[in-house]
Design a protein around this motif. Structure first.
Motif, PDB file in Angstrom:
ATOM      1  N   TYR A 126      -6.766   2.858   6.789  1.00 11.37           N
ATOM      2  CA  TYR A 126      -6.173   2.082   5.713  1.00 11.37           C
ATOM      3  C   TYR A 126      -4.735   2.500   5.415  1.00 11.37           C
ATOM      4  N   GLN A 165      -1.354   0.295   5.697  1.00 10.85           N
ATOM      5  CA  GLN A 165      -0.666  -0.081   4.462  1.00 10.85           C
ATOM      6  C   GLN A 165       0.807   0.314   4.521  1.00 10.85           C
ATOM      7  N   ARG A 204      -3.876  -4.403   0.980  1.00  7.26           N
ATOM      8  CA  ARG A 204      -3.543  -3.514  -0.141  1.00  7.26           C
ATOM      9  C   ARG A 204      -2.036  -3.514  -0.400  1.00  7.26           C
ATOM     10  N   GLU A 210     -14.520  -4.785   0.633  1.00 10.12           N
ATOM     11  CA  GLU A 210     -13.174  -4.903   0.059  1.00 10.12           C
ATOM     12  C   GLU A 210     -12.424  -6.105   0.621  1.00 10.12           C
TER      13      GLU A 210
END
Length: 334
Positions: free
Chosen positions: A210, A214, A244, A265
């Motif tokens: 992640y 990001q 995100r 998510e």
């Protein structure tokens, strides 16, 4: 997370548990499993890229389901901590060879780096079935999974459908050297040639996690500013990382995000409009068919060829259709 996503997830989870128990009971009382139990026990090792993402959790569920059905199978599931760690994965392949397992199921972190290790297994008489991501060998090795080139084209068509005939798009891939990642980008670029008004302004790779995804998205957004119309990305973890980055800054709210795979998510972000589309693979089928094919090849079935699995473009509008719901929430017995 919205109540809708939570309720569907847990409702399907409970139905899935009941369904699994019923299947095991029916196999036991019918006697179908008894004859298989009396045959030679087969030891199969599944070596995935990772064990953390929803994609691999679901793949393992599919493999477990096949191992329950074929009751003469002892299934070992293992994976490196990170999807880029081909060195650790190659150690796992070598260990499986040393243990003289009956078959190996592999999703290779690196197309080239694992080829020699796969060939060593084949030389030892151990069938190797690849799922999700293959290896660079001229030996006959079965591949089960997505047509990744066409899946990349699907993502490109989705971008064009969302932003129209003009715009600029950035691409965030995952590990360089991963066969499926490169095939998806190649397919994406191929399809983009059909949309001359849309420019691919940058292609970068990030690790499959992640945070690095990001950061890559944040850097891309800062570099290209409001001129960036869309970002396409190609696996579960990079998709969440990109989303995100978009969600964290209101001025990028209009940037289209087309991603891959799903977890709670990303499903929530799809429902909320942060993500526009998800190209969703059937990792349960990859796990199930991987075990089934491995068993076949231990019994003399010919290796080689490709067994395609389903890929679907999921949007906010169609995410709760019966078929797509089963892909997004794969704990279902109905």
């Amino acid at each position: 997370m919205s109540n809708n996503v939570v309720e569907v997830f847990f409702a399907r989870f409970k139905r899935g548990v009941v369904f699994t128990v019923l299947i095991c009971f029916m196999l036991a009382v019918s006697g179908c499993g008894t004859a298989r139990t009396e045959s030679r026990n087969l030891r199969v090792t599944l070596i995935a890229k990772s064990s953390e993402s929803n994609f691999w959790v679901t793949c393992f569920q599919g493999a477990d389901a096949a191992a329950v059905e074929y009751t003469n199978v002892t299934l070992k599931k293992t994976a490196p901590e990170n999807e880029w760690d081909s060195k650790s994965q190659n150690v796992m392949i070598s260990q499986a060879v040393e243990e003289h397992v009956d078959a190996i199921i592999l999703s290779a972190c690196d197309y080239d780096a694992s080829a020699a290790y796969v060939e060593t297994a084949l030389d030892a008489g151990i069938p190797v079935v690849t799922i999700d991501s293959g290896v660079n060998t001229e030996r006959r090795v079965t591949f089960i999974g997505t047509d990744n080139f066409e899946a990349g084209r699907m993502a490109a068509d989705a971008v064009a459908e969302k932003i129209g005939s003009e715009g600029s798009v950035g691409v965030i891939g995952f590990e360089k050297g991963s066969a499926n990642g490169e095939q998806r980008i190649n397919g994406f670029n191929s399809a983009m040639e059909e949309y001359p008004g849309i420019a691919v302004v940058e292609i970068v790779n990030s690790d499959s996690d992640y945070d690095t995804a990001q950061k890559a998205a944040e850097d891309m957004l800062k570099k290209h500013g409001e001129g960036l119309t869309a970002i396409a990305t190609f696996n579960e973890l990079t998709t969440v990382g990109v989303a995100r980055a978009i969600a964290a800054n209101e001025k990028y709210a209009g940037v289209c995000v087309v991603g891959f795979d799903n977890n709670p998510e990303s499903i929530q972000m799809l429902e909320n409009g942060v993500i526009d589309c998800l190209v969703v693979q059937n990792s349960f089928a990859m796990g199930y068919l991987g075990v089934e094919r491995a068993i076949l090849e231990t019994k003399g079935g010919a290796p080689g060829g490709t067994v395609p699995t389903r890929t679907v473009l999921v949007t906010k509008e169609n995410m709760y259709s019966p078929d797509n719901e089963k892909l997004l929430f794969p704990f279902s017995g109905d």
